[in-house]
Design an enzyme around this catalytic site. Structure first.
Site, PDB file in Angstrom:
ATOM      1  N   HIS A   8      -0.955   2.751  -5.404  1.00  0.00           N
ATOM      2  CA  HIS A   8      -0.047   3.979  -4.655  1.00  0.00           C
ATOM      3  C   HIS A   8       0.627   3.912  -4.445  1.00  0.00           C
ATOM      4  CE1 HIS A   8       1.226   2.289  -0.586  1.00  0.00           C
ATOM      5  NE2 HIS A   8       0.104   1.384  -1.069  1.00  0.00           N
TER       6      HIS A   8
ATOM      7  N   ASP B 270       3.312   6.132  -2.280  1.00  0.00           N
ATOM      8  CA  ASP B 270       3.636   6.867  -1.325  1.00  0.00           C
ATOM      9  C   ASP B 270       3.992   5.039  -0.656  1.00  0.00           C
ATOM     10  OD1 ASP B 270       1.145   6.302  -0.974  1.00  0.00           O
ATOM     11  OD2 ASP B 270       0.857   7.049   0.575  1.00  0.00           O
TER      12      ASP B 270
ATOM     13  N   GLU C 211      -1.677   6.936   0.566  1.00  0.00           N
ATOM     14  CA  GLU C 211      -2.849   5.755   1.131  1.00  0.00           C
ATOM     15  C   GLU C 211      -2.116   5.448   2.519  1.00  0.00           C
ATOM     16  OE1 GLU C 211      -3.232   1.201   1.307  1.00  0.00           O
ATOM     17  OE2 GLU C 211      -1.784   2.346   1.913  1.00  0.00           O
ATOM     18  N   GLU C 212      -0.412   5.730   2.725  1.00  0.00           N
ATOM     19  CA  GLU C 212      -0.602   5.410   3.546  1.00  0.00           C
ATOM     20  C   GLU C 212      -0.694   6.447   5.022  1.00  0.00           C
ATOM     21  OE1 GLU C 212       1.288   2.450   4.755  1.00  0.00           O
ATOM     22  OE2 GLU C 212       1.865   2.098   2.601  1.00  0.00           O
TER      23      GLU C 212
ATOM     24  N   ASP D 291      -3.113  -4.530  -2.844  1.00  0.00           N
ATOM     25  CA  ASP D 291      -2.432  -4.221  -2.193  1.00  0.00           C
ATOM     26  C   ASP D 291      -3.150  -4.903  -0.816  1.00  0.00           C
ATOM     27  OD1 ASP D 291      -0.879  -2.523  -0.336  1.00  0.00           O
ATOM     28  OD2 ASP D 291      -2.102  -0.517  -0.158  1.00  0.00           O
TER      29      ASP D 291
END
Length: 467
Positions: free
Chosen positions: A92, A94, A158-159, A182
């Site tokens: 990701h 972000d 994702e966050e 991740d």
């Protein structure tokens, strides 16, 4: 040429040669402050995230990969195989917000110092994105012709709430298998469930008392999945000022005319590992608990929150707890905002792999009813668990051990990853067991040596999975 004919030692040598390019591209990607903002056309999560996604797709195009922008929600780049099946590597672009004042170096102006690349996203998840991408590029340059297509998917949310990957799976088939870089090494086979909720209330109007100071504003935190490092309450003093206080460590008081500010300074950490941080919300609530102030309804609510939260940032909420044979519950107050007539508290729960969201939603609903508060669920993700002898798990473990050796057992963790959204996918690195966990921390970095090591591990994993 079949993938079986690839000489991995040659791939490793090429990765060594590519390190200056990897470092340059990682620094350029870190420079995008890719925190979620208001949506724009073709940029549903805001301009900085959209620009970071565009950067990744341009890099892939320049490297000869076929790319697709998935309506700005995500993007992907393919190294085509001989079948329609594909293996996914899902990272990701972000990041969580960063407060420059808390960093030695500006979080979006990457610095290379003593073999470390500093910047927000260096380890979560821009460094792993670059490492896995260059692993695929190195394999292709060394002659890999995969049977299964290799697809690098770049998520953009994702966050926050995974809207990116959910949009992707509505429009594209699931992979046959994959990994998300991740998590942790040697491998993550279990991820706790994740429940993020918000408690709030509109409080009654009160006649202003003449004696006690009045709390006018309280703010804390900048992300729902992080231990907050800063919290602040502002008062207007009247006839009776606040007394001399015995403040907890990390809490300070300052006055300017009739305005008084109490600040709590903790240590930021990822909500999945709150024991590594120090929660500024709890520090501030502890200080306020001992004070006499108005509005009375607001003081009562904040005092109740302090009692319910249990008094530290990684214990279970005092109102409930949970554990199974494999994992236990953590409960993190992450965002708090209050005014004279309202408050809103957001908390992040990571619960055991054998439990489900409904178990904790029932308890929270009961708590909210008892207190007369409103409750809203911002995220509800069920846990993930796979046996260590699962074929995908076994393949990924071999790739890790080929580079790092050892027999460290796979992990069950509190972090939640894209592995919960894609078929037959596990979290695989990037955090090594001998390195500090720096995701969501100030002064986040990845060492050049670890970036290089990551790339070689991911090359082996990809090589095996695309056969």
């Amino acid at each position: 040429m079949n993938t079986n004919n690839i000489e991995l030692a040659r791939v490793d040598r090429l990765i060594d040669e590519l390190m200056p390019h990897m470092t340059q591209h990682l620094c350029e990607l870190i420079a995008f402050p890719s925190v979620r903002e208001e949506p724009r056309p073709r940029q549903p999560f805001g301009r900085p995230i959209g620009e970071a996604l565009d950067y990744c797709l341009r890099l892939c195009e320049q490297s000869g990969l076929a790319t697709t922008n998935v309506d700005g929600y995500a993007g992907f780049a393919d190294i085509s195989g001989s079948s329609d099946d594909y293996v996914a590597v899902l990272s990701h672009v972000d990041v969580v917000p960063a407060t420059p004042e808390e960093w030695r170096h500006h979080p979006y102006q990457p610095v290379i110092e003593q073999g470390r690349i500093y910047g927000r996203g260096a380890i979560d998840d821009k460094g792993p994105l670059i490492a896995s991408l260059f692993a695929g590029i190195a394999l292709r340059e060394c002659g890999m012709r995969p049977n299964k297509t290799l697809r690098f998917i770049f998520g953009c949310d994702e966050e926050s709430d995974f809207a990116c990957v959910r949009h992707y799976v509505k429009h594209y088939p699931q992979p046959v298998c994959g990994f998300t870089p991740d998590g942790f090494f040697p491998l993550v086979i279990g991820e706790k469930g994740n429940l993020i909720y918000r408690l709030s209330a509109l409080l009654p109007e009160e006649e202003q008392l003449s004696a006690a100071p009045r709390l006018t504003a309280l703010t804390a935190g900048n992300a729902s999945n992080s231990v907050p490092a800063q919290a602040e309450a502002t008062f207007i003093e009247s006839v009776q000022p606040l007394p001399t206080l015995s403040l907890p460590a990390g809490v300070t008081l300052s006055r300017q005319e009739q305005r008084l500010t109490i600040r709590a300074t903790g240590v930021a950490a990822h909500a999945s590992m709150p024991q590594q941080g120090k929660n500024a919300i709890l520090l501030l609530l502890e200080a306020l608990f001992a004070l006499d102030y108005q509005p009375r309804a607001l003081k009562h609510s904040l005092d109740r929150l302090y009692c319910l939260l249990g008094g530290n940032g990684h214990a279970a909420c005092a109102a409930f707890s949970g554990a199974d044979e494999l994992s236990s519950l953590t409960h993190v107050p992450s965002l708090l905002n209050a005014g004279e007539r309202s408050f809103a508290l957001t908390c992040d729960i990571r619960f055991p792999v054998s439990h489900d969201c409904a178990r904790y939603q029932r308890q929270l609903d009961e708590l909210a009813r008892a207190e007369g508060w409103d409750i809203e669920y911002l995220m509800a993700i069920e846990p993930l668990y796979r046996a260590a002898d699962d074929p995908l798990a076994a393949t990924l473990l071999r790739a890790y051990r080929d580079i790092c050796g050892g027999d460290t057992a796979p992990l069950i963790v509190g972090s939640g990853t894209y592995a919960k959204e894609l078929h037959n996918t596990l979290a695989f690195g990037p955090s090594f067991i001998d390195a500090p966990f720096l995701a969501h921390h100030a002064d986040e970095y990845i060492s050049s040596a670890d970036l290089q090591r990551l790339c070689k591990i991911y090359a082996r994993a990809i090589y095996e999975l695309v056969k």
